[in-house]
Motif scaffolding. Structure first.
Motif, PDB file in Angstrom:
ATOM      1  N   UNK B  46       0.806  -1.215   0.000  1.00  0.00           N
ATOM      2  CA  UNK B  46       0.000   0.000   0.000  1.00  0.00           C
ATOM      3  C   UNK B  46       0.844   1.272   0.000  1.00  0.00           C
ATOM      4  N   UNK B  48       2.964   2.158  -2.043  1.00  0.00           N
ATOM      5  CA  UNK B  48       4.142   1.976  -2.889  1.00  0.00           C
ATOM      6  C   UNK B  48       3.721   1.429  -4.251  1.00  0.00           C
ATOM      7  N   UNK B  82       2.131   1.147  -9.960  1.00  0.00           N
ATOM      8  CA  UNK B  82       2.509   2.114  -8.922  1.00  0.00           C
ATOM      9  C   UNK B  82       1.312   2.435  -8.027  1.00  0.00           C
ATOM     10  N   UNK B  86       2.626   6.966  -4.151  1.00  0.00           N
ATOM     11  CA  UNK B  86       3.899   7.110  -4.866  1.00  0.00           C
ATOM     12  C   UNK B  86       3.681   7.748  -6.242  1.00  0.00           C
ATOM     13  N   UNK B  89       3.426  11.315  -5.700  1.00  0.00           N
ATOM     14  CA  UNK B  89       4.712  11.901  -5.295  1.00  0.00           C
ATOM     15  C   UNK B  89       5.668  12.061  -6.473  1.00  0.00           C
ATOM     16  N   UNK B  90       5.776  11.054  -7.350  1.00  0.00           N
ATOM     17  CA  UNK B  90       6.730  11.186  -8.461  1.00  0.00           C
ATOM     18  C   UNK B  90       6.268  12.255  -9.456  1.00  0.00           C
ATOM     19  N   UNK B  91       4.971  12.519  -9.473  1.00  0.00           N
ATOM     20  CA  UNK B  91       4.452  13.523 -10.387  1.00  0.00           C
ATOM     21  C   UNK B  91       4.594  14.930  -9.791  1.00  0.00           C
ATOM     22  N   UNK B  93       2.867  16.433  -7.622  1.00  0.00           N
ATOM     23  CA  UNK B  93       1.632  17.189  -7.406  1.00  0.00           C
ATOM     24  C   UNK B  93       1.241  17.207  -5.936  1.00  0.00           C
TER      25      UNK B  93
END
Lengths: 100, 94
Positions: B46, B48, B82, B86, B89-91, B93
Motif C-alpha cells: 500500500x 508503494x 505504482x 507514490x 509523489x513522483x508527479x 503534485x
C-alpha cells in the motif's frame, strides 16, 4: 497458483525468519527499504536493483483524453510516471516457474 | 541509485545493525517478492505499489526477416502498478 496476496507483514515475517532480527526491527526495516526507494524516486532518481529490475521515471506528454462513460473530451496534463522494468533474471525465473 | 547504494544508506541510518544484516534484509525482501510471483501470487504494498504476474497468451508471430510464421508460446511476465501515493509523489503534485 494459489491466488494469495502478500503484504508488508509477509515481507517482515520473511526478514524475521531469514535474517534473525527482532520482529519490530524486521517490520521497521522493510518499511525503511520501501521509504528510501520511494524518496529516491520522488526526487527524480532511478532505482536499479540488479537481478530484480529497475524503477525509472518517464515524462508523458499532455494529450486529449475522453471520459469513456460520457464520451466527453478532457485534457490530460503532461505528467511524470513511474515505470518498472523487470530484469531478465526476474522475467526468466517467473516464466520458467509458471510454464507447464 | 543501485542496490549497494540503497544498502549503504540504510546501514548508515541504522547504526545498531551490521551492514551485512541490512544487505540480507534487502535481498530477502526482493527474494520474497520474486518467490511470490513465481507462485503466481500478488504482492501488494500500500502506498508503494503492487507486483503481479500477467499472462501473455500464445500467439502466431512472424519472423520479420523472412516473413515466416512462428508459434510464440504462452508467457508469464512480472508487472508493477505504482501505488496511489507514490504515483502522486513522483508527479510532484503532492
Amino acid at each position: 497458483m494459489t491466488g494469495k496476496t502478500l503484504t508488508r507483514a509477509d515481507l517482515a515475517e520473511a526478514v524475521y525468519r531469514e535474517v534473525g532480527l527482532s520482529r519490530q526491527d524486521s517490520a521497521t526495516l522493510v518499511e525503511s527499504v520501501l521509504d528510501l526507494m520511494a524518496d529516491t524516486l520522488a526526487g527524480g532518481e532511478t532505482v536499479k536493483l540488479s537481478s530484480f529490475g529497475s524503477f525509472a521515471l518517464r515524462e508523458k506528454n499532455g494529450r486529449m483524453g475522453r471520459n469513456p462513460k460520457t464520451g466527453e473530451e478532457v485534457p490530460i496534463d503532461p505528467r511524470r510516471v513511474l515505470v518498472f522494468k523487470p530484469s531478465q533474471v526476474l522475467k526468466d525465473r517467473i516464466d520458467e516457474a509458471l510454464a507447464k | 541509485m543501485i542496490k549497494s547504494e540503497l544498502i549503504a544508506k540504510l546501514a548508515e541510518a541504522n547504526p545498531h545493525l551490521f551492514q551485512r544484516d541490512v544487505e540480507r534484509v534487502v535481498n530477502t525482501v526482493l527474494e520474497e517478492i520474486t518467490q511470490a510471483l513465481e507462485n503466481g501470487d500478488r504482492v501488494e504494498l500500500r502506498g508503494f505499489g503492487a507486483f503481479s504476474v500477467r499472462n501473455r497468451p500464445p500467439r502466431l508471430g512472424r519472423n520479420p526477416r523472412t516473413g515466416e510464421s512462428v508459434e510464440v508460446k504462452e508467457k508469464h511476465v512480472p508487472f508493477f502498478k505504482t501505488g496511489k501515493e507514490l504515483r502522486e509523489r513522483v508527479d510532484g503534485k503532492k
